[in-house]
Design an enzyme around this catalytic site. Structure first.
Site, PDB file in Angstrom:
ATOM      1  N   TYR A 138       0.859  -1.184   0.000  1.00 37.44           N
ATOM      2  CA  TYR A 138       0.000   0.000   0.000  1.00 37.44           C
ATOM      3  C   TYR A 138       0.894   1.232   0.000  1.00 37.44           C
ATOM      4  O   TYR A 138       1.782   1.366   0.844  1.00 37.44           O
ATOM      5  CB  TYR A 138      -0.892   0.001   1.242  1.00 37.44           C
ATOM      6  CG  TYR A 138      -1.839   1.183   1.317  1.00 37.44           C
ATOM      7  CD1 TYR A 138      -2.887   1.321   0.407  1.00 37.44           C
ATOM      8  CD2 TYR A 138      -1.679   2.156   2.302  1.00 37.44           C
ATOM      9  CE1 TYR A 138      -3.748   2.405   0.481  1.00 37.44           C
ATOM     10  CE2 TYR A 138      -2.553   3.245   2.380  1.00 37.44           C
ATOM     11  CZ  TYR A 138      -3.585   3.353   1.467  1.00 37.44           C
ATOM     12  OH  TYR A 138      -4.445   4.432   1.545  1.00 37.44           O
ATOM     13  N   ASP A 231       9.295   3.151   0.455  1.00 37.61           N
ATOM     14  CA  ASP A 231       8.162   3.815   1.100  1.00 37.61           C
ATOM     15  C   ASP A 231       8.258   3.523   2.589  1.00 37.61           C
ATOM     16  O   ASP A 231       7.854   2.463   3.051  1.00 37.61           O
ATOM     17  CB  ASP A 231       6.847   3.312   0.495  1.00 37.61           C
ATOM     18  CG  ASP A 231       5.638   3.968   1.153  1.00 37.61           C
ATOM     19  OD1 ASP A 231       5.833   4.755   2.105  1.00 37.61           O
ATOM     20  OD2 ASP A 231       4.506   3.688   0.720  1.00 37.61           O
ATOM     21  N   LYS A 259       3.147   9.492   8.602  1.00 36.88           N
ATOM     22  CA  LYS A 259       2.906   8.981   9.957  1.00 36.88           C
ATOM     23  C   LYS A 259       3.843   9.628  10.993  1.00 36.88           C
ATOM     24  O   LYS A 259       3.655  10.787  11.308  1.00 36.88           O
ATOM     25  CB  LYS A 259       2.947   7.448   9.936  1.00 36.88           C
ATOM     26  CG  LYS A 259       1.853   6.945   8.964  1.00 36.88           C
ATOM     27  CD  LYS A 259       1.456   5.523   9.023  1.00 36.88           C
ATOM     28  CE  LYS A 259       0.195   5.335   8.186  1.00 36.88           C
ATOM     29  NZ  LYS A 259       0.309   4.411   7.070  1.00 36.88           N
TER      30      LYS A 259
HETATM   31  C1  LIG Z   1      -0.247   4.897   5.537  1.00 35.98           C
HETATM   32  C2  LIG Z   1       0.621   4.626   4.389  1.00 35.98           C
HETATM   33  C3  LIG Z   1       0.638   5.458   3.258  1.00 35.98           C
HETATM   34  C4  LIG Z   1      -0.346   6.581   3.070  1.00 35.98           C
HETATM   35  O1  LIG Z   1      -0.156   7.605   4.004  1.00 35.98           O
HETATM   36  P1  LIG Z   1      -1.388   8.631   4.271  1.00 35.98           P
HETATM   37  O2  LIG Z   1      -0.791   9.641   5.182  1.00 35.98           O
HETATM   38  O3  LIG Z   1      -2.480   7.808   4.875  1.00 35.98           O
HETATM   39  O4  LIG Z   1      -1.775   9.185   2.959  1.00 35.98           O
HETATM   40  C5  LIG Z   1       1.571   5.223   2.273  1.00 35.98           C
HETATM   41  N1  LIG Z   1       2.446   4.204   2.379  1.00 35.98           N
HETATM   42  C6  LIG Z   1       2.462   3.380   3.440  1.00 35.98           C
HETATM   43  C7  LIG Z   1       3.485   2.290   3.529  1.00 35.98           C
HETATM   44  C8  LIG Z   1       1.538   3.545   4.473  1.00 35.98           C
HETATM   45  O5  LIG Z   1       1.519   2.690   5.490  1.00 35.98           O
END
Ligand SMILES: *Cc1c(COP(=O)(O)O)cnc(C)c1O
Length: 420
Positions: A138, A231, A259
């Site tokens: 994701y 990521d 985050k």
């Molecule tokens: C939560 C998450 C996102 C998206 O971040 P948001 O602040 O919710 O847009 C992208 N990549 C990873 C790995 C995530 O866990």
């Protein structure tokens, strides 16, 4: 109103009664009154030890006193300017100091914006269109990445409203599978701008890279002029001060954050080597912008958070993780259950699966119905985890030994009830 009535009321005004889909579960989610330290309290007054922790940002727990006072001070002087402020340099320097691949950083408002912009940057830098992601990974809710399955071929979007034209350049491969990557790069290598990956797959539970997999990816991307993007929206400032790239000692070209970097306030960032980052507007021709980019509230929350995250901090929080994971392993063994206790650092999860989980299709074979029962049993025992098998659980620095012991008891009771 109680949670049930609030949910019924909410459903009239918010699609599904929530502002983000994971928050809804059957028959209704509890509505939150407040959070403090390791605990979250619902409108009925029930308190839960919280391992959802807003899905990752709250490594310091809820309403940490140092963050709260820093923000109170900050907002007195205005909350957003549309002009630069010194705090952005302070946070940028802090990230550069900690994270190996980072020379420069662009702040965004979410992880979604960070990965979207990082992919645009990779495409701009390489003049190539295709991107590779791993099945089950994701990277936020934007159109480029809402593609999960497929076998090296262009794949269909996971959501209505995304034109196939948008996702035909998104290729996906199984995680931990060197052969699949090699095959794909043999065929498409010169059209691939980047491989974007969650170094630890935190959005299908918690799956670590096999030994050598990251080194393999680093080598094959370098040889083929493909950018490697980590990521680290979850793993950044979580696995260590320098994130997953420091933890595993493999250095990507670009990294995305979210985050934890916002200290509980909305923020994301993309960062990396100067040569690539200098291509972002206004210096370069890759456009990226945002009204709230680098706003002083999120930035100061980030600074105040990183100030707390020193080596002692990581030793302490990782010990909490080891302690809880060891308890879980013992419980599973004592009850003679065929389950997988996984996790590292301050991340943990139990796969309701009798086999080791190495990728998305392994994870999907887990018994998610039983997992949901386990979630409900834990709630009854005042422990809150995300209601899905396909999320990671998080520990904060505020989780005390007593919290972890109560949680271990709750896990034991819950597993007994689920498998009785
Ligand atoms: C939560 C998450 C996102 C998206 O971040 P948001 O602040 O919710 O847009 C992208 N990549 C990873 C790995 C995530 O866990």
């Amino acid at each position: 109103m109680n949670s049930k009535d609030l949910f019924n009321e909410s459903k009239k005004y918010l699609p599904g009664g929530v502002s983000s889909p994971v928050r809804a579960y059957k028959p209704y989610p509890f509505f939150v009154k407040k959070g403090f330290g390791s605990k979250i309290e619902d409108v009925e007054g029930n308190q839960y030890i919280d391992y959802c922790l807003a899905y990752g940002p709250l490594i310091l727990g809820h309403a940490h006193e140092k963050i709260t006072s820093k923000i109170q001070e900050t907002i007195e002087d205005g909350t957003t300017f549309g002009a630069p402020s010194e705090s952005e340099i302070t946070l940028a320097k802090e990230v550069v100091k900690r994270v190996p691949c980072v020379d420069m950083i662009r702040f965004t408002n979410s992880g979604t914006e960070a990965t979207m912009s990082a992919i645009r940057l990779a495409r701009g830098f390489t003049s190539r269109n295709k991107i590779v992601k791993f099945e089950g990974a994701y990277h936020g809710a934007h159109d480029y990445c809402l593609v999960k399955s497929g076998s090296g071929a262009a794949t269909l979007p996971d959501s209505l409203g995304i034109p196939e034209d948008t996702t035909k350049n998104t290729l996906s491969v199984p995680f931990n599978d060197e052969e699949a990557i090699t095959e794909l790069i043999d065929k498409e290598g010169e059209n691939i701008a980047c491989i974007i990956m969650e170094v630890v797959m935190g959005n299908i539970g918690c799956v670590e890279p096999k030994d050598g997999f990251l080194e393999f990816l680093r080598k094959i991307t370098k040889e083929n002029g493909i950018l490697l993007i980590f990521d680290e929206v979850i793993t950044g400032f979580r696995l260590s001060s320098g994130g997953a790239q420091e933890y595993y000692n493999v250095i990507p070209d670009l990294v995305t954050f979210g985050k934890i970097i916002g200290g509980g306030y909305p923020m994301g960032a993309l960062a990396g080597k100067q040569e690539i980052m200098e291509m972002i507007a206004p210096n370069g021709a890759v456009y990226q912008a945002g009204t709230f980019n680098g706003n002083p509230v999120s930035v100061n929350a980030g600074i105040a958070t990183l100030n707390i995250l020193d080596n002692n901090f990581y030793n302490e929080i990782n010990k909490k993780g080891d302690y809880l994971r060891n308890n879980i392993k013992d419980i599973i063994e004592d009850l003679s259950l065929n389950l997988q206790s996984v996790g590292l650092s301050s991340m943990f999860q139990i796969y309701f699966n009798d086999k080791e989980v190495l990728n998305y299709s392994d994870a999907k074979a887990s018994d998610s119905d039983k997992f949901f029962n386990y979630f409900k049993e834990l709630l009854k025992n005042n422990v809150f985890i995300p209601p899905s098998q396909f999320e990671s659980n998080f520990i904060s620095i505020k989780h005390s030994k007593e919290d972890l012991d109560l949680t271990s008891d709750a896990i034991e009771k819950s597993l007994k009830n689920v498998f009785k």
